[in-house]
Scaffold this motif. Sequence first.
Motif, PDB file in Angstrom:
ATOM      1  N   ASP A 192      26.776  48.983  46.673  1.00 21.30           N
ATOM      2  CA  ASP A 192      25.497  48.874  47.376  1.00 21.30           C
ATOM      3  C   ASP A 192      25.104  47.402  47.457  1.00 21.30           C
ATOM      4  OD1 ASP A 192      25.682  51.554  47.639  1.00 21.30           O
ATOM      5  OD2 ASP A 192      24.290  52.050  46.043  1.00 21.30           O
ATOM      6  N   ASP A 193      24.008  46.992  46.813  1.00 22.17           N
ATOM      7  CA  ASP A 193      23.611  45.596  46.961  1.00 22.17           C
ATOM      8  C   ASP A 193      23.983  44.722  45.770  1.00 22.17           C
ATOM      9  OD1 ASP A 193      22.655  45.840  49.513  1.00 22.17           O
ATOM     10  OD2 ASP A 193      20.727  46.627  48.817  1.00 22.17           O
ATOM     11  N   ARG A 194      24.676  45.308  44.798  1.00 26.09           N
ATOM     12  CA  ARG A 194      25.087  44.504  43.644  1.00 26.09           C
ATOM     13  C   ARG A 194      26.420  43.831  43.936  1.00 26.09           C
ATOM     14  NH1 ARG A 194      24.582  49.618  40.151  1.00 26.09           N
ATOM     15  NH2 ARG A 194      24.698  50.361  42.287  1.00 26.09           N
ATOM     16  N   LYS A 195      26.399  42.511  43.917  1.00 25.62           N
ATOM     17  CA  LYS A 195      27.600  41.762  44.308  1.00 25.62           C
ATOM     18  C   LYS A 195      28.327  41.185  43.098  1.00 25.62           C
ATOM     19  CE  LYS A 195      25.738  40.068  48.727  1.00 25.62           C
ATOM     20  NZ  LYS A 195      25.536  41.379  49.241  1.00 25.62           N
ATOM     21  N   GLY A 196      29.536  40.726  43.352  1.00 29.14           N
ATOM     22  CA  GLY A 196      30.271  39.983  42.331  1.00 29.14           C
ATOM     23  C   GLY A 196      30.687  40.820  41.133  1.00 29.14           C
ATOM     24  N   ILE A 197      31.050  42.067  41.358  1.00 28.56           N
ATOM     25  CA  ILE A 197      31.450  42.929  40.249  1.00 28.56           C
ATOM     26  C   ILE A 197      32.975  42.913  40.118  1.00 28.56           C
ATOM     27  CG2 ILE A 197      31.367  45.275  39.322  1.00 28.56           C
ATOM     28  CD1 ILE A 197      28.968  45.648  41.332  1.00 28.56           C
ATOM     29  N   ARG A 235      27.952  52.854  48.555  1.00 33.79           N
ATOM     30  CA  ARG A 235      28.795  51.961  49.363  1.00 33.79           C
ATOM     31  C   ARG A 235      29.612  51.070  48.448  1.00 33.79           C
ATOM     32  NH1 ARG A 235      26.017  48.162  51.110  1.00 33.79           N
ATOM     33  NH2 ARG A 235      27.480  47.026  52.418  1.00 33.79           N
ATOM     34  N   LEU A 236      30.915  51.036  48.679  1.00 32.81           N
ATOM     35  CA  LEU A 236      31.760  50.153  47.877  1.00 32.81           C
ATOM     36  C   LEU A 236      32.410  49.129  48.801  1.00 32.81           C
ATOM     37  CD1 LEU A 236      33.212  49.486  45.160  1.00 32.81           C
ATOM     38  CD2 LEU A 236      35.054  50.990  45.944  1.00 32.81           C
ATOM     39  N   GLU A 237      32.241  47.851  48.463  1.00 29.95           N
ATOM     40  CA  GLU A 237      32.874  46.813  49.273  1.00 29.95           C
ATOM     41  C   GLU A 237      33.920  46.104  48.426  1.00 29.95           C
ATOM     42  OE1 GLU A 237      30.623  44.005  51.895  1.00 29.95           O
ATOM     43  OE2 GLU A 237      31.544  42.504  50.606  1.00 29.95           O
ATOM     44  N   ALA A 238      35.128  45.942  49.001  1.00 28.80           N
ATOM     45  CA  ALA A 238      36.160  45.187  48.290  1.00 28.80           C
ATOM     46  C   ALA A 238      36.389  43.891  49.035  1.00 28.80           C
ATOM     47  CB  ALA A 238      37.464  45.978  48.252  1.00 28.80           C
ATOM     48  N   GLN A 239      36.576  42.819  48.257  1.00 21.26           N
ATOM     49  CA  GLN A 239      36.883  41.542  48.868  1.00 21.26           C
ATOM     50  C   GLN A 239      38.244  41.115  48.352  1.00 21.26           C
ATOM     51  OE1 GLN A 239      33.487  38.984  48.702  1.00 21.26           O
ATOM     52  NE2 GLN A 239      34.827  37.198  48.828  1.00 21.26           N
ATOM     53  N   VAL A 240      39.142  40.749  49.279  1.00 21.82           N
ATOM     54  CA  VAL A 240      40.494  40.387  48.847  1.00 21.82           C
ATOM     55  C   VAL A 240      40.910  39.062  49.459  1.00 21.82           C
ATOM     56  CG1 VAL A 240      41.229  42.795  48.640  1.00 21.82           C
ATOM     57  CG2 VAL A 240      41.642  41.558  50.762  1.00 21.82           C
ATOM     58  N   HIS A 241      41.853  38.421  48.784  1.00 22.97           N
ATOM     59  CA  HIS A 241      42.465  37.222  49.333  1.00 22.97           C
ATOM     60  C   HIS A 241      43.837  37.632  49.858  1.00 22.97           C
ATOM     61  CE1 HIS A 241      43.101  32.953  49.825  1.00 22.97           C
ATOM     62  NE2 HIS A 241      44.263  33.043  49.207  1.00 22.97           N
ATOM     63  N   ASN A 276      40.366  35.168  53.323  1.00 17.32           N
ATOM     64  CA  ASN A 276      39.694  36.231  52.589  1.00 17.32           C
ATOM     65  C   ASN A 276      39.273  37.319  53.571  1.00 17.32           C
ATOM     66  OD1 ASN A 276      39.961  34.782  50.231  1.00 17.32           O
ATOM     67  ND2 ASN A 276      38.011  33.742  50.522  1.00 17.32           N
ATOM     68  N   SER A 277      39.306  38.558  53.097  1.00 15.81           N
ATOM     69  CA  SER A 277      38.965  39.667  53.968  1.00 15.81           C
ATOM     70  C   SER A 277      38.182  40.689  53.149  1.00 15.81           C
ATOM     71  CB  SER A 277      40.270  40.271  54.501  1.00 15.81           C
ATOM     72  OG  SER A 277      40.047  41.529  55.061  1.00 15.81           O
ATOM     73  N   ARG A 278      37.373  41.494  53.829  1.00 18.09           N
ATOM     74  CA  ARG A 278      36.607  42.493  53.085  1.00 18.09           C
ATOM     75  C   ARG A 278      36.538  43.806  53.840  1.00 18.09           C
ATOM     76  NH1 ARG A 278      31.372  40.147  51.691  1.00 18.09           N
ATOM     77  NH2 ARG A 278      32.264  38.078  51.794  1.00 18.09           N
ATOM     78  N   ALA A 279      36.238  44.868  53.123  1.00 16.64           N
ATOM     79  CA  ALA A 279      36.060  46.166  53.766  1.00 16.64           C
ATOM     80  C   ALA A 279      35.035  46.959  52.984  1.00 16.64           C
ATOM     81  CB  ALA A 279      37.377  46.925  53.812  1.00 16.64           C
ATOM     82  N   VAL A 280      34.261  47.744  53.696  1.00 14.55           N
ATOM     83  CA  VAL A 280      33.248  48.591  53.064  1.00 14.55           C
ATOM     84  C   VAL A 280      33.624  50.050  53.297  1.00 14.55           C
ATOM     85  CG1 VAL A 280      30.798  49.117  52.950  1.00 14.55           C
ATOM     86  CG2 VAL A 280      31.547  46.864  53.710  1.00 14.55           C
ATOM     87  N   GLU A 322      36.707  40.536  44.237  1.00  9.21           N
ATOM     88  CA  GLU A 322      35.613  41.204  43.557  1.00  9.21           C
ATOM     89  C   GLU A 322      35.084  42.341  44.424  1.00  9.21           C
ATOM     90  OE1 GLU A 322      33.155  37.895  42.784  1.00  9.21           O
ATOM     91  OE2 GLU A 322      32.707  37.526  44.876  1.00  9.21           O
ATOM     92  N   PHE A 323      34.201  43.137  43.820  1.00  5.49           N
ATOM     93  CA  PHE A 323      33.642  44.278  44.532  1.00  5.49           C
ATOM     94  C   PHE A 323      32.132  44.160  44.610  1.00  5.49           C
ATOM     95  CE2 PHE A 323      37.593  45.789  42.703  1.00  5.49           C
ATOM     96  CZ  PHE A 323      38.147  46.543  43.735  1.00  5.49           C
ATOM     97  N   SER A 324      31.541  44.865  45.582  1.00  2.64           N
ATOM     98  CA  SER A 324      30.095  45.056  45.589  1.00  2.64           C
ATOM     99  C   SER A 324      29.842  46.549  45.660  1.00  2.64           C
ATOM    100  CB  SER A 324      29.455  44.413  46.823  1.00  2.64           C
ATOM    101  OG  SER A 324      29.816  43.081  46.918  1.00  2.64           O
TER     102      SER A 324
END
Lengths: 412, 380
Positions: A138-143, A153-159, A90-94, A134-136
Amino acid sequence: MTQKRDIITGLDVGTTKICALVAEREENGDIRILGVGTYPSRGLRKGEVINITEAVASIEKAVSQAENICEFEVTSVIAGITGSHIQSFNSRAVLPVANPSIGVTRKDMFRAIDAAQAVPLPRDREVLHVIPQEFSVDDRKGIADPEGMEGVRLEAQVHLVSGEVAARRNLVNCITQAGFEVEEFVLQQLASSLAVVRKEEQQSGVVLVDIGGGTTDYVYFRDEIIRHTRVLGVGGDHLTNDISLGMKLLLRQAEELKKKYGSALSDRVTGDDELAILDALVRPATGLSRKKLDRIIELRLTELFHLLRRDLEEEGHFQSIGSGLVLTGGGSLQKDIAALAGQITGLPVRIGTPFGVSGLREIIDSPIYSTAVGLVKYGFLRRSSTDRSRGTGDRVPGVLFNGIKRWLDRYF
Amino acid sequence: MNKSAQTEGVKQKIALWGVGSWGIRIAGSIQSEYQQRVEVVGVDSDVQSLICSSLVHKIIIGEKTVRSRGLRRDTGKVEKAFRESEAKIKSKLADCRALLIVGGLGGGVGSGVIPALCNCARELKIFTIAFVTHPFKFEGKKKNLLFQKAREEIEKGPVGLACFSLDRLVGRIEDDTPHEEVFRHCDRILKEAVECMISYLTAPPQRGGDYALLESIFSSPGETVMGIREAAGPNHLITAVKGALSALSLNATELGMIKGVLLQLETGGSISFRRLEQAIGAVSGVLSEDVDLLYTIDKSKEKGEKIMVRIMAAGVPEEGENAAGQAIPVTLTADRPPAKQTEINFKRLARGMFVNTDPTLFEGEDMDIPTFVRKGVSLE
Ligand SMILES: Nc1nc2c(ncn2[C@@H]2O[C@H](COP(=O)(O)OP(=O)(O)OP(=O)(O)O)[C@@H](O)[C@H]2O)c(=O)[nH]1
Ligand SMILES: Nc1ncnc2c1ncn2[C@@H]1O[C@H](COP(=O)(O)OP(=O)(O)OP(=O)(O)O)[C@@H](O)[C@H]1O
Ligand SMILES: [Mg+2]
Ligand SMILES: [Mg+2]
């Protein structure tokens, strides 16, 4: 003039058998299997091509069988890929949201996904799949879908699934030499999961384990998100090999014994029988003990499920597998395998066979066809999603929206 | 490997020899990027342990003397077995520049063969470091005695010795840790220590290493300890260094008595000079002034921006008292009839249909070999 038919061919290049499946999507969206062809694999070991010429011949045979049944000429296929070279993480980027006053846009999402997949890989490896999780904001996770949400701030999490360039090239070469174009590669367990795992299971946590001849491939879902995938280079062939070495039999005798009498639990039978094999031409095989056979199988499968369990524990997933294990692939036909898997993991276990397609049911109603059925299902999902997104131009090339309908529906 | 760099008449090869069942397992579990830089060889009298291993080079010793079994504590036979196979061993060692040995000094094979191998290397003038374990106390007096004798033999030098005490390694774990996990922890420490040394001896661009200093560090009395830490994010280098130092689990006095340190940094990113200075400063700051410090930086794409720090420290005073009692004579078992010396085809014996494929490796075990063979389960 009839309308162009909506047909897809799935090609499961397995270690034991090659299976081609031609399927058509009807007006009402139902998927009907028109033709099936299976042919024993030659030139593959542990999921990877080791002899191109032999593999090409097997592929040609399987596809032409399927073509003969449905009188349709196959030109391109969706193919499965596996092998112990496959690695996932899994990897993520903001990234900053481009224009906070209008909120997160589709474009921001694709940019974040793009950034998350930019990980350094050795030169001989490549990314096969990028699966958004999923995305976050700012501080809201699991979107799941942050479009329109306000934030900076937008964070993406990918497999990410990666594999060896050479392994994929070999497979492409085989299929092209057999005369077909590869539309897309799909990791085998992802395809199988489309064919046998239900949505509710994906929601509450499930591990789909495809036990093939050469490899055991699994994928863990939770909240309908792919959290973990892995390929272990151990499969049904190892059982056969163990039996052949342990009982001093030819490989095909061992294979026969395994399927005919073998059980994954060695204490199921009391006393001991002598087993008979049909194929005893080479050597009069006498004194074959059922106890010994079951013991060999039990030891190997116990080890396999322990590895699976340990891996899931180490990844921190083991506690959240609400729906247990679904076993599929030819290896799952081993007698008592579900009971053994249950003993070792303490989880509920079922055997998965393909659902959600019609036509030729009497043939494809077996765990052996999960991957092939999954491949055509994937193809249709993918086709409708690209149709929808055509012209919007916001697809990231190479991104597999994992074939889970949820993603395909939402993003295209 | 770097064949192009090979110069006429200069020995280039670095070898890693795993001795005895456990040593072989450790040697087999070394990560492939390190394994590629050395020639890995497994040595045992026990065919079973060689069969299970995925190593390419395997040497079975004393086929005649011990008939392909382990040696247990039969040290008398070890010598015989070793002599029987000495020619084979020497020819394998002939073109080595440096030799790393790994094994447990509590088994018959480990405690017998490692000192003898050190002697061979000495004769051939090969730079040698042995990575060994001091058996657990609970393994009993006899094993600890074997250890003591073997250690004395090795310390006749000039051979480096990195001796890890198993009791110390497990000293800080929780009481309810499952035993498999404890053993895995010990395995990992030894594996990381060997990897750290391989890195020092082979990391580009300096490639080579200061043998004299290494030898002086690893010929000091006492034990060796190892601390490992990985970190990411800002200040990851200093965070990892400090973490690795604390993972040594030593108090200030013990830290002050360390004789020498080998520091390895592994990362995919680059390290600025200032950062490096700061990191080395953090290490030497907690040690005595005259400690010898060697360091190496290994580029590893796989690590990405993360950094892994390994610290190996030698010359730590031993914990507690000496475990060995008075000398107990080793009893010899009755001689078995000599076996015929045969070439054993390991591949055919245990790989069957996978005979021509690459091994399926998992923690140093080759999964293509039947489970019942690897686990030594009798089917009868
Ligand atoms: N940490 C750890 N140490 C081990 C393990 N197995 C063995 N050891 C240590 O290593 C020593 C040597 O054991 P082996 O390698 O099995 O013995 P051997 O050298 O093959 O000799 P034989 O006794 O003849 O089989 C033991 O006395 C232990 O102290 C293990 O799994 N983990
Ligand atoms: N009735 C049965 N009992 C036990 N094992 C079986 C049975 N039927 C098939 N198998 C085993 O299942 C394996 C083949 O499964 P499958 O067809 O799913 O593999 P594959 O897709 O060709 O291989 P892979 O996915 O590993 O590349 C073989 O090892 C075969 O022995
Ligand atoms: Mg398969
Ligand atoms: Mg042994």
